[in-house]
Design a protein around this motif. Structure first.
Motif, mmCIF file in Angstrom:
data_model
loop_
_atom_site.group_PDB
_atom_site.id
_atom_site.type_symbol
_atom_site.label_atom_id
_atom_site.label_comp_id
_atom_site.label_asym_id
_atom_site.label_seq_id
_atom_site.Cartn_x
_atom_site.Cartn_y
_atom_site.Cartn_z
ATOM 1 N N ASN A 6 0.877 -1.328 0.047
ATOM 2 C CA ASN A 6 0.195 -0.016 0.042
ATOM 3 C C ASN A 6 0.859 1.321 -0.030
ATOM 4 N N CYS A 22 -3.865 5.847 -5.336
ATOM 5 C CA CYS A 22 -4.245 5.616 -3.786
ATOM 6 C C CYS A 22 -5.866 5.280 -3.861
ATOM 7 N N PHE A 26 -7.224 2.072 -1.783
ATOM 8 C CA PHE A 26 -8.555 2.024 -0.498
ATOM 9 C C PHE A 26 -9.684 0.993 -1.067
ATOM 10 N N ASN A 31 -6.682 -0.100 4.486
ATOM 11 C CA ASN A 31 -7.100 0.793 5.638
ATOM 12 C C ASN A 31 -6.037 1.986 5.591
ATOM 13 N N GLU A 32 -4.891 1.810 5.229
ATOM 14 C CA GLU A 32 -3.881 2.835 5.199
ATOM 15 C C GLU A 32 -3.076 2.870 3.791
ATOM 16 N N ARG A 34 0.426 4.676 2.069
ATOM 17 C CA ARG A 34 1.607 5.654 2.273
ATOM 18 C C ARG A 34 1.894 6.254 0.980
ATOM 19 N N VAL A 60 -11.181 9.970 4.474
ATOM 20 C CA VAL A 60 -9.960 9.668 4.508
ATOM 21 C C VAL A 60 -9.252 10.650 5.333
ATOM 22 N N LYS A 63 -3.203 10.411 8.767
ATOM 23 C CA LYS A 63 -2.608 9.815 9.886
ATOM 24 C C LYS A 63 -1.348 10.283 10.419
ATOM 25 N N ASP A 64 -0.239 10.541 9.447
ATOM 26 C CA ASP A 64 1.012 10.801 9.908
ATOM 27 C C ASP A 64 1.672 11.386 8.621
ATOM 28 N N VAL A 88 0.978 9.450 5.263
ATOM 29 C CA VAL A 88 0.284 8.145 5.730
ATOM 30 C C VAL A 88 -1.209 8.463 5.611
ATOM 31 N N GLU A 90 -5.348 7.502 6.016
ATOM 32 C CA GLU A 90 -6.023 6.476 6.874
ATOM 33 C C GLU A 90 -7.449 6.348 6.739
ATOM 34 N N LYS A 91 -8.127 5.421 6.502
ATOM 35 C CA LYS A 91 -9.382 5.440 6.212
ATOM 36 C C LYS A 91 -10.147 4.644 7.563
#
Length: 93
Positions: A6, A22, A26, A31-32, A34, A60, A63-64, A88, A90-91
């Motif tokens: 991912n 991307c 998903f 769920n993630e 990068r 979405v 996250k980071d 990152v 995240e869903k």
């Protein structure tokens, strides 16, 4: 989870190619995702993340974000510093 699973590496292709990559990740159940880039592609990576979040998948979240520097060696033997970014997304489950 595998180390390089991912991950979308952003380069010099059009932004929408990476956005589609991307969204595909998903939609396949990730769920993630990068998004990684370095050098001049960093701004394109930010664009990808924002287009995914604002236009296509508002659920979405970021996250980071990691930033750093890589030392690369040129053909002449010199070392060059290149900036890197990893975003990152995240869903929520």
């Amino acid at each position: 989870m595998a180390e390089e699973e991912n991950v979308v590496y952003v380069g010099s292709k059009p932004v929408m190619n990476y956005v589609l990559a991307c969204i595909t990740q998903f939609n396949e159940g990730a769920n993630e995702v990068r998004i990684k880039a370095r050098g001049r592609a960093i701004s394109r990576a930010v664009d990808v993340a924002e287009i995914v979040r604002n236009r296509f998948m508002p659920e979405v979240e970021v996250k980071d974000i990691k930033i750093g520097t890589e030392e690369l060696e040129t053909e002449e033997g010199d070392t060059v510093n290149v900036s890197t970014i990893e975003i990152v997304l995240e869903k929520p489950v």
